[in-house]
Design an enzyme around this catalytic site. Structure first.
Site, mmCIF file in Angstrom:
data_model
loop_
_atom_site.group_PDB
_atom_site.id
_atom_site.type_symbol
_atom_site.label_atom_id
_atom_site.label_comp_id
_atom_site.label_asym_id
_atom_site.label_seq_id
_atom_site.Cartn_x
_atom_site.Cartn_y
_atom_site.Cartn_z
ATOM 1 N N LYS A 200 0.968 -1.262 0.025
ATOM 2 C CA LYS A 200 0.063 0.000 -0.046
ATOM 3 C C LYS A 200 0.904 1.312 0.141
ATOM 4 O O LYS A 200 1.706 1.597 0.827
ATOM 5 C CB LYS A 200 -0.940 -0.048 1.202
ATOM 6 C CG LYS A 200 -1.782 1.048 1.361
ATOM 7 C CD LYS A 200 -2.785 1.147 2.564
ATOM 8 C CE LYS A 200 -3.433 2.438 2.329
ATOM 9 N NZ LYS A 200 -4.572 2.387 3.655
ATOM 10 N N ARG A 210 -10.779 9.927 1.461
ATOM 11 C CA ARG A 210 -10.553 10.640 2.766
ATOM 12 C C ARG A 210 -11.858 11.299 3.071
ATOM 13 O O ARG A 210 -12.251 11.854 4.148
ATOM 14 C CB ARG A 210 -9.327 11.122 2.732
ATOM 15 C CG ARG A 210 -8.243 10.038 3.110
ATOM 16 C CD ARG A 210 -6.786 10.807 3.376
ATOM 17 N NE ARG A 210 -5.880 9.616 3.084
ATOM 18 C CZ ARG A 210 -4.274 9.770 2.749
ATOM 19 N NH1 ARG A 210 -3.971 11.097 2.948
ATOM 20 N NH2 ARG A 210 -3.870 8.947 2.840
ATOM 21 N N LYS A 223 1.250 10.088 5.694
ATOM 22 C CA LYS A 223 1.471 8.736 5.831
ATOM 23 C C LYS A 223 2.717 7.984 5.472
ATOM 24 O O LYS A 223 2.750 6.780 5.359
ATOM 25 C CB LYS A 223 0.053 7.932 5.679
ATOM 26 C CG LYS A 223 -1.023 8.427 6.125
ATOM 27 C CD LYS A 223 -2.431 7.592 5.814
ATOM 28 C CE LYS A 223 -3.534 8.094 6.665
ATOM 29 N NZ LYS A 223 -4.760 6.945 6.513
ATOM 30 N N LYS A 254 -2.008 -1.523 -3.852
ATOM 31 C CA LYS A 254 -3.087 -0.283 -3.946
ATOM 32 C C LYS A 254 -2.113 1.041 -3.843
ATOM 33 O O LYS A 254 -1.186 1.198 -3.152
ATOM 34 C CB LYS A 254 -3.830 -0.311 -2.376
ATOM 35 C CG LYS A 254 -4.528 0.897 -2.260
ATOM 36 C CD LYS A 254 -5.252 0.692 -0.907
ATOM 37 C CE LYS A 254 -6.115 1.801 -0.743
ATOM 38 N NZ LYS A 254 -6.203 1.962 0.847
ATOM 39 N N SER A 280 -10.151 5.573 -4.787
ATOM 40 C CA SER A 280 -11.215 6.667 -5.138
ATOM 41 C C SER A 280 -10.617 7.753 -6.364
ATOM 42 O O SER A 280 -11.523 8.164 -6.919
ATOM 43 C CB SER A 280 -11.353 7.255 -3.902
ATOM 44 O OG SER A 280 -10.204 7.547 -3.102
ATOM 45 N N TYR A 319 -15.200 0.915 -7.196
ATOM 46 C CA TYR A 319 -16.196 1.453 -6.652
ATOM 47 C C TYR A 319 -17.454 1.338 -8.064
ATOM 48 O O TYR A 319 -18.412 1.500 -7.960
ATOM 49 C CB TYR A 319 -15.953 2.960 -6.778
ATOM 50 C CG TYR A 319 -15.138 3.221 -5.389
ATOM 51 C CD1 TYR A 319 -15.873 3.042 -3.985
ATOM 52 C CD2 TYR A 319 -13.866 3.270 -5.433
ATOM 53 C CE1 TYR A 319 -14.915 3.062 -2.970
ATOM 54 C CE2 TYR A 319 -13.127 3.524 -4.603
ATOM 55 C CZ TYR A 319 -13.590 3.286 -2.953
ATOM 56 O OH TYR A 319 -12.615 3.565 -1.789
HETATM 57 C C1 PBG Z 1 -7.416 3.838 5.291
HETATM 58 C C2 PBG Z 1 -7.934 3.633 4.136
HETATM 59 C C3 PBG Z 1 -7.546 4.104 2.728
HETATM 60 C C4 PBG Z 1 -8.116 3.685 1.679
HETATM 61 C C5 PBG Z 1 -8.641 2.360 2.120
HETATM 62 N N1 PBG Z 1 -8.217 2.227 3.690
HETATM 63 C C6 PBG Z 1 -6.798 5.604 2.938
HETATM 64 C C7 PBG Z 1 -5.723 5.955 3.452
HETATM 65 O O1 PBG Z 1 -4.921 4.969 3.677
HETATM 66 O O2 PBG Z 1 -5.630 7.220 3.887
HETATM 67 C C8 PBG Z 1 -8.287 4.305 0.406
HETATM 68 C C9 PBG Z 1 -9.165 3.947 -0.534
HETATM 69 C C10 PBG Z 1 -9.358 4.654 -1.640
HETATM 70 O O3 PBG Z 1 -8.858 5.887 -1.918
HETATM 71 O O4 PBG Z 1 -10.276 4.264 -2.461
HETATM 72 N N2 PBG Z 1 -6.792 2.746 6.313
#
Ligand code: PBG
Length: 330
Positions: A200, A210, A223, A254, A280, A319
């Site tokens: 990730k 978010r 992060k 991801k 997203s 989605y």
């Molecule tokens: C948080 C989490 C995130 C997503 C899934 N779980 C965002 C992040 O790490 O800030 C992102 C999913 C998306 O952008 O569709 N643990």
């Protein structure tokens, strides 16, 4: 192998008709390839649009059963729950994260009642419940690892008790897969699967998510000390090896589209169930362009999803899942 020269070789011969193209098509896309991420919120019998994700809503817990039934009837095998939490639900100790009655855990039970056939996937990370929006506890400005893992284990056990089929640790702490697997075994949840958010990346493509979960205003800083550097590929292979050795059943890359080279490497080098998350921001880009008439929305949706399959994915979190399934089902 070396191809015979032109004109013995004319690669267009096999592209001439739909029938010939169908015969030599290397990948296939079906609703069974999708995991559908949904957003749940407090309240009754309501839906709310997510502005930065046109076509996506947050729904109250009492409406998730119907959504799951709809997905299953379309041929989608799994649904993934993300809770929307306001500032009032967020604390420094994140205690709501392992409450049986938080909205995510209520949503698991609701779906299992309404549509026991569908696989329910969860998210394991502290960010929906954390006052500062981080996936782990923050001490003196640093995200601490081991104390966070203890909390993640508590989350995992409650989710398993509520009936989750697939746990999705998305936090990127070290050692969490092993700790969760050990606790599941000990508590009699040996059948519960883990789909680890293994590679990730610290990505700007998560922006609209978010917003959808209410984290944008809570998050302080970035992060980068726990999510991966987008420049790295070998590190992703080390993470896959590590997560598999700790007891992950499936691994995930991801974001999706900008990271298909990573998907390809994972599938080739490990040959394990490999998933990607079309996040997203990827969804928002395509929807925004479609709304402006700059792209054909249906076509880019299906093309993008097919590309995940070609790259080596066994499935994709998207989605688009219900819309794509409807198109594929004709
Ligand atoms: C948080 C989490 C995130 C997503 C899934 N779980 C965002 C992040 O790490 O800030 C992102 C999913 C998306 O952008 O569709 N643990």
């Amino acid at each position: 192998m070396t191809l015979p020269p032109f004109p013995q070789t004319r690669l267009r011969r096999l592209r001439r008709t739909p029938a010939l193209r169908a015969m030599v098509r290397e990948s296939a896309l079906s609703p069974a390839d999708f995991i559908w991420p949904i957003f749940v919120m407090e309240g009754t019998d309501r839906e709310e649009a997510v502005a930065s994700m046109p076509g996506v809503v947050r729904r109250t817990v009492d409406r998730v059963g119907a959504a799951a039934r709809e997905a299953w009837d379309l041929g989608i095998p799994a649904i993934c729950i993300f809770p929307y939490t306001g500032m009032d639900a967020r604390t420094e100790d994140c205690a709501l994260a392992w409450s049986r009655d938080n909205i995510a855990n209520r949503a698991i039970r609701e779906i299992k009642d309404a549509c026991p056939e569908i696989a329910v996937m969860t998210d394991i990370a502290l960010d929906p419940y954390n006052i500062n929006g981080h996936d782990g506890f923050v001490e003196n400005g640093a995200i601490v690892n081991d104390r966070t893992v203890e909390a993640l284990v508590k989350m995992a056990l409650v989710q398993a008790e509520c009936g989750a089929d697939i746990l999705g640790p998305s936090d990127m702490m070290d050692g969490r897969i092993g700790a969760i697997r050990g606790a599941l075994e000990e508590a009699g949840h040996s059948h519960v699967t883990i789909l680890s958010y293994t590679a990730k990346y610290a990505s700007a493509f998560y922006g609209p998510f978010r917003d959808a979960v209410g984290a944008s205003s809570a998050l302080t800083g970035d992060k980068n000390t726990y999510q991966m550097d987008p420049a790295n590929s070998d590190e992703a292979m080390r993470l896959v090896e590590r997560d598999l050795s700790e007891g992950a059943d499936m691994v995930m890359v991801k974001p999706g589209m900008p990271y298909l080279d990573i998907v390809g490497r994972v599938k080739r080098e490990f040959g394990v169930p490999t998933f990607a998350y079309q996040v997203s921001g990827e969804y928002a880009m395509m929807q925004a362009a479609a709304q402006n008439g700059w792209l054909d929305g249906d076509k880019v949706m299906l093309e993008s999803l097919m590309c995940f399959k070609r790259a080596g994915c066994d499935g994709v979190l998207t989605y688009f899942a219900p819309a794509a399934a409807r198109l594929l089902n004709g």
